[in-house]
Design a protein around this motif. Structure first.
Motif, mmCIF file in Angstrom:
data_model
loop_
_atom_site.group_PDB
_atom_site.id
_atom_site.type_symbol
_atom_site.label_atom_id
_atom_site.label_comp_id
_atom_site.label_asym_id
_atom_site.label_seq_id
_atom_site.Cartn_x
_atom_site.Cartn_y
_atom_site.Cartn_z
ATOM 1 N N ARG A 99 31.740 38.699 38.535
ATOM 2 C CA ARG A 99 30.294 38.632 38.734
ATOM 3 C C ARG A 99 29.524 39.170 37.532
ATOM 4 O O ARG A 99 28.385 38.789 37.283
ATOM 5 C CB ARG A 99 29.914 39.429 39.976
ATOM 6 N N LEU A 100 30.162 40.058 36.790
ATOM 7 C CA LEU A 100 29.499 40.597 35.606
ATOM 8 C C LEU A 100 29.348 39.528 34.536
ATOM 9 O O LEU A 100 28.439 39.580 33.715
ATOM 10 C CB LEU A 100 30.290 41.781 35.046
ATOM 11 N N TRP A 101 30.276 38.545 34.531
ATOM 12 C CA TRP A 101 30.279 37.564 33.449
ATOM 13 C C TRP A 101 29.504 36.306 33.775
ATOM 14 O O TRP A 101 29.029 35.616 32.889
ATOM 15 C CB TRP A 101 31.721 37.185 33.086
ATOM 16 N N THR A 102 29.405 35.940 35.049
ATOM 17 C CA THR A 102 28.746 34.678 35.379
ATOM 18 C C THR A 102 28.058 34.775 36.729
ATOM 19 O O THR A 102 28.396 35.623 37.553
ATOM 20 C CB THR A 102 29.764 33.520 35.409
ATOM 21 N N HIS A 103 27.076 33.896 36.936
ATOM 22 C CA HIS A 103 26.412 33.810 38.233
ATOM 23 C C HIS A 103 26.832 32.571 38.993
ATOM 24 O O HIS A 103 26.437 32.374 40.129
ATOM 25 C CB HIS A 103 24.888 33.787 38.051
ATOM 26 N N ALA A 122 36.999 31.210 39.303
ATOM 27 C CA ALA A 122 38.024 31.022 38.278
ATOM 28 C C ALA A 122 38.316 32.326 37.545
ATOM 29 O O ALA A 122 39.478 32.711 37.361
ATOM 30 C CB ALA A 122 37.573 29.938 37.300
ATOM 31 N N ILE A 123 37.243 33.023 37.132
ATOM 32 C CA ILE A 123 37.435 34.292 36.416
ATOM 33 C C ILE A 123 38.124 35.311 37.322
ATOM 34 O O ILE A 123 39.011 36.055 36.886
ATOM 35 C CB ILE A 123 36.085 34.841 35.914
ATOM 36 N N ALA A 124 37.722 35.331 38.605
ATOM 37 C CA ALA A 124 38.317 36.297 39.541
ATOM 38 C C ALA A 124 39.816 36.058 39.672
ATOM 39 O O ALA A 124 40.610 37.004 39.665
ATOM 40 C CB ALA A 124 37.633 36.197 40.901
ATOM 41 N N VAL A 125 40.222 34.778 39.780
ATOM 42 C CA VAL A 125 41.648 34.467 39.895
ATOM 43 C C VAL A 125 42.378 34.906 38.624
ATOM 44 O O VAL A 125 43.442 35.548 38.690
ATOM 45 C CB VAL A 125 41.847 32.958 40.161
ATOM 46 N N ALA A 126 41.772 34.598 37.464
ATOM 47 C CA ALA A 126 42.404 34.995 36.204
ATOM 48 C C ALA A 126 42.533 36.517 36.124
ATOM 49 O O ALA A 126 43.589 37.047 35.737
ATOM 50 C CB ALA A 126 41.582 34.472 35.027
ATOM 51 N N PRO A 135 38.536 41.786 41.643
ATOM 52 C CA PRO A 135 38.471 40.598 40.788
ATOM 53 C C PRO A 135 37.087 39.958 40.771
ATOM 54 O O PRO A 135 36.562 39.632 39.698
ATOM 55 C CB PRO A 135 39.503 39.658 41.409
ATOM 56 N N ALA A 136 36.461 39.839 41.938
ATOM 57 C CA ALA A 136 35.131 39.230 41.973
ATOM 58 C C ALA A 136 34.085 40.143 41.362
ATOM 59 O O ALA A 136 33.133 39.676 40.736
ATOM 60 C CB ALA A 136 34.746 38.891 43.415
ATOM 61 N N ALA A 137 34.272 41.470 41.526
ATOM 62 C CA ALA A 137 33.326 42.410 40.922
ATOM 63 C C ALA A 137 33.350 42.261 39.401
ATOM 64 O O ALA A 137 32.310 42.327 38.745
ATOM 65 C CB ALA A 137 33.664 43.845 41.330
#
Lengths: 291, 274
Positions: free
Chosen positions: A203-207, A214-218, A198-200
């Motif tokens: 990380r592509l979308w935001t720094h 938030a993106i990782a949880v989604a 999820p974090a990988a």
């Protein structure tokens, strides 16, 4: 509540917990360490199953031993952490297989422990994931800033008077707790997907660390739900499907963000930037080859 | 000793020996994470071959070479904490599990592909292992100086005019061939133990490359034989027993050499992921 309902709930809970902790794992560059922890938790779970003890207690106890073991073995100057982790990883997994093979009908058990059985999770498993979720939330809300500080500037963190050992142990033990509750659902060798991917993706979308979380949880919740849905419809292994969905999300994100930076980069005439789409978060050292 | 156990012994001795010898290069270049990824991708190749009915060695070989081609570029392989490997490692395995789960009674096939079954190794597997053994020892003997130089100082190797890409790529290809060879004996998840355990132990006992390679090969072969003996006596999984012995070897090596090198530890501690 039917088995499928419970599977969906478990997928949502695990996606949330995994997404939250995965950002910390990524920031500290611990994917390989996490992989070793998942593999080495496996013999503990098997031992507990053979001894008739609580699976969570057995896996947990063994996992803590593993954390200490890797930290001790990696204190050798000649070979560094990678070799020690590699040995703990494969030998730990093998130990679990040896223990399992001492019993009859071991292929079936091996399958359940290595790739999980999310459709058989009970209310107890759901409670365990929820409890670990609370622990992760507590850790992030109490020590989130400290964790980020430690990840980005270890020297500064120690100089500011904090104790790196304490926060490292807290993080590693929390990671171990997440692994243990993930094992019944996605298995020992696929748990790393819940904890790293999820974090990988994010990380592509935001720094930004908050946005990344938030993106990782989604991403975690989304791939969990999609995985259960696809596997119940097409009758394939659920743990595997969840992981495949996560992998596909990662591949799509990678393609999308690489294309996007290539377009915007070439328009501004910055080939250098295009070659390195996301070089911020974990430092440049392991991102140079992107593109 | 029946023909079955003789074949298993030959297969395990060869596989253990090859892995122990090549493992020294894996440890020197810190390729453990890459090896694990390679194993998982090979697993996907094995499963795809089994499901589509093609030859398993060919399927595994294509998958492993593909992984080297994708991940071996630009020194990715030597970066242990690379997240793309992390995704690939679980993604390949999961895809394999999904594929295999489409077939009925998949638990047995899955465990054979994951942890190997040396007792069912045929003469074909042993021939492949023997060829790989010749290939590995031949390459390591002929290109010894270049390999060691490139492992310790890539910049100087390049400056001296050696083809570093060829050396690195060749080593990774050799590693892929070894993992593919090891799959029938120890499955896709356990070659790492055989590659890293004996070699890392040997490198703790001696810092010289050639003696370490010889010791690594002997230890690997011994671990294979001991694993077979263990499994025949106590009726446990053969390949997994071998892998556990490899891990135990390293723990013994690490504890026996710990006291003597305690001083050095403090002098040059490596940068870790923690």
């Amino acid at each position: 509540m039917t088995a499928v309902d419970r599977a969906f709930l478990e997928a949502v809970l695990l996606g949330t917990v995994g997404g939250l902790i995965s950002v910390q794992i990524l920031l500290r560059r611990l994917p390989f360490f996490t992989l070793a922890m998942t593999h080495a938790t496996f013999p503990g779970v098997v031992l507990a199953a053979i001894a008739g003890a609580d699976l969570y207690a057995g896996g947990g106890l063994f996992g803590v031993l593993v954390v200490l073991g890797v930290l001790a073995l990696s204190r050798r100057p000649e070979q560094g952490t990678t070799t020690a982790i590699g040995i703990v990883l494969s030998a730990g997994f093998a130990l679990g297989v040896v223990l399992l093979s001492a019993r009859d009908g071991f292929s079936k058990d091996l399958t359940a422990y290595t790739v999980g059985q999310i459709l058989t999770v009970g209310p107890g498993d759901l409670t365990a994931v929820a409890v670990v979720g609370v622990i992760v939330l507590a850790l992030l809300s109490v020590a989130g800033r400290q964790l980020t500080f430690r990840a980005f500037d270890p020297g500064g963190y120690a100089a500011a008077g904090y104790r790196p050992t304490v926060i490292d142990m807290a993080l590693l033990l929390t990671v171990e707790a997440v692994i243990i509750v993930a094992v019944p659902a996605v298995g020992a060798i696929l748990a790393v997907a819940v904890l790293v991917a999820p974090a990988a993706i994010a990380r592509l979308w935001t720094h930004n660390v908050t946005a990344m979380t938030a993106i990782a949880v989604a991403a975690g919740i989304g791939s969990g739900l999609a995985g259960v849905l696809i596997s119940t419809r097409y009758d394939v292994a659920t743990g595997g499907t969840i992981t495949v969905v996560t992998g596909t999300l990662f591949a799509l994100s990678l393609a999308a963000t690489t294309t996007w930076t290539a377009i915007t980069g070439s328009r501004r005439g910055r080939r250098q930037a295009a070659d390195r789409p996301a070089s911020a978060v974990t430092g440049p050292s392991h991102l140079e080859e992107v593109g | 000793m029946s023909a079955l156990t003789e074949r298993a012994l030959a297969e395990l001795l060869l596989t253990g020996g090859i892995c122990g010898v090549l493992g020294v290069q894996v440890v020197l270049r810190r390729l453990a994470f890459f090896t694990e990824t390679l194993g998982h991708v090979t697993f996907l190749g094995v499963v795809t071959a089994a499901v589509t009915g093609t030859d398993i060695t060919i399927g595994a070989g294509i998958a492993a070479m593909g992984a080297v081609a994708v991940m071996g570029r630009g020194g990715v392989a030597s970066r242990p904490h690379h997240q793309r490997s992390g995704v690939m490692i679980s993604g390949a395995l999961a895809l394999g599990v999904v594929l295999i789960s489409t077939r009925p009674g998949f638990g047995k096939d899955l465990s054979a592909a994951l942890v190997g079954s040396p007792l069912t190794a045929g003469t074909g597997d042993i021939t492949v292992a023997a060829i790989t053994a010749v290939l590995v020892t031949g390459t390591l003997t002929l290109a010894h100086k270049e390999l060691v130089l490139a492992a310790f100082d890539p910049a100087v190797t390049r400056a001296l005019g050696y083809p570093t890409r060829l050396i690195d790529g060749g080593l990774l290809a050799l590693l892929a061939v070894t993992v593919v060879t090891a799959v029938p004996a120890v499955g896709a998840t356990l070659p790492l133990a055989l590659l890293v355990g004996p070699a890392a132990s040997a490198l703790l006992w001696t810092r010289r490359i050639i003696p370490a390679t010889l010791i690594g090969g002997l230890l690997g072969a011994a671990a294979g034989a001991a694993g077979l003996a263990l499994s025949l006596h106590y009726r446990v999984a053969t390949a997994a027993g071998t892998a556990v012995i490899c891990g135990a070897l390293f723990i013994v090596a690490a504890t026996t050499t710990l006291a003597g090198r305690a001083r050095q530890t403090r002098l040059h501690r490596p940068a870790t992921g923690l």
